[in-house]
Motif scaffolding. Structure first.
Motif, PDB file in Angstrom:
ATOM      1  N   GLN A 160       0.893  -1.231  -0.068  1.00  0.00           N
ATOM      2  CA  GLN A 160      -0.229   0.102  -0.137  1.00  0.00           C
ATOM      3  C   GLN A 160       1.000   1.205   0.141  1.00  0.00           C
ATOM      4  O   GLN A 160       1.923   1.059   0.438  1.00  0.00           O
ATOM      5  N   PRO A 161       0.269   2.651  -0.350  1.00  0.00           N
ATOM      6  CA  PRO A 161       0.994   3.496  -0.536  1.00  0.00           C
ATOM      7  C   PRO A 161       1.629   4.020   0.810  1.00  0.00           C
ATOM      8  O   PRO A 161       2.730   4.539   0.790  1.00  0.00           O
ATOM      9  N   GLN A 162       0.894   3.836   1.742  1.00  0.00           N
ATOM     10  CA  GLN A 162       1.229   4.151   3.331  1.00  0.00           C
ATOM     11  C   GLN A 162       2.691   3.645   3.489  1.00  0.00           C
ATOM     12  O   GLN A 162       3.310   4.097   4.144  1.00  0.00           O
ATOM     13  N   TRP A 163       2.830   2.220   3.048  1.00  0.00           N
ATOM     14  CA  TRP A 163       4.183   1.776   3.482  1.00  0.00           C
ATOM     15  C   TRP A 163       5.297   2.335   2.843  1.00  0.00           C
ATOM     16  O   TRP A 163       6.450   2.533   3.146  1.00  0.00           O
ATOM     17  N   LEU A 164       4.911   2.941   1.308  1.00  0.00           N
ATOM     18  CA  LEU A 164       5.799   3.242   0.322  1.00  0.00           C
ATOM     19  C   LEU A 164       6.180   4.693   1.162  1.00  0.00           C
ATOM     20  O   LEU A 164       7.259   5.094   1.236  1.00  0.00           O
ATOM     21  N   ALA A 165       5.395   5.122   1.885  1.00  0.00           N
ATOM     22  CA  ALA A 165       5.315   6.612   2.172  1.00  0.00           C
ATOM     23  C   ALA A 165       6.433   6.491   3.489  1.00  0.00           C
ATOM     24  O   ALA A 165       7.359   7.460   3.599  1.00  0.00           O
ATOM     25  N   LEU A 166       6.501   5.424   4.252  1.00  0.00           N
ATOM     26  CA  LEU A 166       7.275   5.096   5.340  1.00  0.00           C
ATOM     27  C   LEU A 166       8.623   5.171   4.747  1.00  0.00           C
ATOM     28  O   LEU A 166       9.541   5.322   5.464  1.00  0.00           O
ATOM     29  N   LEU A 167       8.773   4.217   3.704  1.00  0.00           N
ATOM     30  CA  LEU A 167      10.190   4.339   2.936  1.00  0.00           C
ATOM     31  C   LEU A 167      10.839   5.612   2.663  1.00  0.00           C
ATOM     32  O   LEU A 167      11.870   5.817   3.015  1.00  0.00           O
ATOM     33  N   LEU A 168      10.041   6.280   1.908  1.00  0.00           N
ATOM     34  CA  LEU A 168      10.258   7.701   1.482  1.00  0.00           C
ATOM     35  C   LEU A 168      10.719   8.737   2.950  1.00  0.00           C
ATOM     36  O   LEU A 168      11.752   9.218   2.672  1.00  0.00           O
ATOM     37  N   GLY A 169       9.929   8.815   3.701  1.00  0.00           N
ATOM     38  CA  GLY A 169      10.047   9.415   5.085  1.00  0.00           C
ATOM     39  C   GLY A 169      11.385   9.144   5.825  1.00  0.00           C
ATOM     40  O   GLY A 169      12.115   9.907   6.049  1.00  0.00           O
ATOM     41  N   SER A 170      11.615   7.845   5.848  1.00  0.00           N
ATOM     42  CA  SER A 170      12.717   7.154   6.647  1.00  0.00           C
ATOM     43  C   SER A 170      14.027   7.672   5.877  1.00  0.00           C
ATOM     44  O   SER A 170      15.211   8.023   6.444  1.00  0.00           O
ATOM     45  N   LEU A 171      14.002   7.230   4.433  1.00  0.00           N
ATOM     46  CA  LEU A 171      15.237   7.624   3.604  1.00  0.00           C
ATOM     47  C   LEU A 171      15.513   8.964   3.740  1.00  0.00           C
ATOM     48  O   LEU A 171      16.595   9.401   3.904  1.00  0.00           O
ATOM     49  N   ALA A 172      14.623  10.104   3.684  1.00  0.00           N
ATOM     50  CA  ALA A 172      14.918  11.540   3.696  1.00  0.00           C
ATOM     51  C   ALA A 172      15.496  11.694   5.039  1.00  0.00           C
ATOM     52  O   ALA A 172      16.498  12.540   5.121  1.00  0.00           O
ATOM     53  N   LEU A 173      14.748  11.251   6.120  1.00  0.00           N
ATOM     54  CA  LEU A 173      15.513  11.687   7.442  1.00  0.00           C
ATOM     55  C   LEU A 173      16.839  11.284   7.714  1.00  0.00           C
ATOM     56  O   LEU A 173      17.606  11.972   8.198  1.00  0.00           O
ATOM     57  N   VAL A 174      17.101   9.990   7.344  1.00  0.00           N
ATOM     58  CA  VAL A 174      18.422   9.251   7.507  1.00  0.00           C
ATOM     59  C   VAL A 174      19.460   9.989   6.609  1.00  0.00           C
ATOM     60  O   VAL A 174      20.382  10.362   7.078  1.00  0.00           O
ATOM     61  N   ARG A 175      19.136  10.295   5.346  1.00  0.00           N
ATOM     62  CA  ARG A 175      20.014  11.084   4.608  1.00  0.00           C
ATOM     63  C   ARG A 175      20.279  12.371   5.165  1.00  0.00           C
ATOM     64  O   ARG A 175      21.669  12.936   4.944  1.00  0.00           O
ATOM     65  N   ALA A 176      19.324  13.039   5.660  1.00  0.00           N
ATOM     66  CA  ALA A 176      19.516  14.505   5.969  1.00  0.00           C
ATOM     67  C   ALA A 176      20.453  14.380   7.317  1.00  0.00           C
ATOM     68  O   ALA A 176      21.631  15.312   7.720  1.00  0.00           O
ATOM     69  N   LEU A 177      20.118  13.427   8.188  1.00  0.00           N
ATOM     70  CA  LEU A 177      21.016  12.961   9.429  1.00  0.00           C
ATOM     71  C   LEU A 177      22.364  12.995   8.879  1.00  0.00           C
ATOM     72  O   LEU A 177      23.295  13.286   9.530  1.00  0.00           O
ATOM     73  N   VAL A 178      22.658  11.990   8.013  1.00  0.00           N
ATOM     74  CA  VAL A 178      24.172  11.879   7.580  1.00  0.00           C
ATOM     75  C   VAL A 178      24.613  12.747   6.873  1.00  0.00           C
ATOM     76  O   VAL A 178      25.926  13.013   7.266  1.00  0.00           O
ATOM     77  N   ALA A 179      24.073  13.462   5.830  1.00  0.00           N
ATOM     78  CA  ALA A 179      24.653  14.836   5.250  1.00  0.00           C
ATOM     79  C   ALA A 179      24.900  15.820   5.914  1.00  0.00           C
ATOM     80  O   ALA A 179      25.860  16.703   5.964  1.00  0.00           O
ATOM     81  N   ARG A 180      24.011  16.117   6.925  1.00  0.00           N
ATOM     82  CA  ARG A 180      24.095  17.189   7.830  1.00  0.00           C
ATOM     83  C   ARG A 180      24.002  18.548   6.882  1.00  0.00           C
ATOM     84  O   ARG A 180      25.082  19.387   7.093  1.00  0.00           O
TER      85      ARG A 180
END
Length: 200
Positions: A41-61
């Motif tokens: 379901q798109p809801q689970w894909l949304a979790l992928l997008l949100g998690s990917l963006a947050l982790v990338r922001a934390l790593v890249a800073r």
């Protein structure tokens, strides 16, 4: 392509493997979404997008990825609330828009984005180099407008297959062609400048 502030010194070398992994997942994002359409379901894909963006922001800073993460979390939230696919397909549009803003703002508040990158390899960039990098920054702004517009069209009106193909492959091929073309032009410009100095 990496935004200028992401290339500043002081980045912890230990996060490089994670950054490479996240970069690969980001590049593969359209195909991951396409592969998940029939299984999740798109809801689970949304979790992928949100998690990917947050982790990338934390790593890249960096300001760039922080802004992209904020927009991605918003898109993910819209997708999760409505269980809708469209917000997830708008992520490439968001990335192009953030790149466009970063590069366009650098034209109004020099040094330009490409000049900052050039000075990493050549700190004493001559005036001709500054003018050249400014023009290249303008070209990249045009690319982000074009690429973002096509990404938007593919999200709104094209099939899921076309959306995944353009945003996961064609757009990167176009970016590579632009990189290669600029490299060839830069070699010619530098050769002419060196020839002028020699004859002068």
């Amino acid at each position: 392509m990496t935004p200028p502030d992401a290339l500043r010194p002081g980045v912890n070398r230990s996060v490089k493997p994670m950054a490479v992994l996240l970069g690969a997942v980001t590049v593969a994002y359209p195909f991951l979404v396409y592969a998940g359409i029939t299984r999740l379901q798109p809801q689970w894909l949304a979790l992928l997008l949100g998690s990917l963006a947050l982790v990338r922001a934390l790593v890249a800073r960096t300001v760039f990825w922080s802004a992209a993460a904020a927009g991605a979390v918003l898109l993910a939230a819209l997708s999760a609330v409505g269980n809708a696919l469209l917000p997830l397909k708008l992520y490439p549009v968001l990335v192009n828009a953030v790149f466009l803003i970063v590069f366009a703002v650098s034209l109004s508040h020099p040094p330009s984005a490409i000049e900052r990158l050039a000075r990493l390899a050549e700190p004493d960039l001559p005036a001709s180099g500054v003018a050249y990098t400014r023009r290249v920054t303008q070209v990249w702004c045009g690319f982000f407008v074009f690429n973002g517009a096509v990404a938007l069209w593919s999200a709104l009106w094209a099939s899921n297959e076309v959306w995944a193909l353009y945003n996961g492959l064609v757009s990167y091929l176009l970016m590579g062609l632009l990189f290669a073309g600029e490299w060839l032009v830069r070699r010619r410009v530098r050769a002419r400048a060196e020839a002028g100095v020699t004859h002068g």
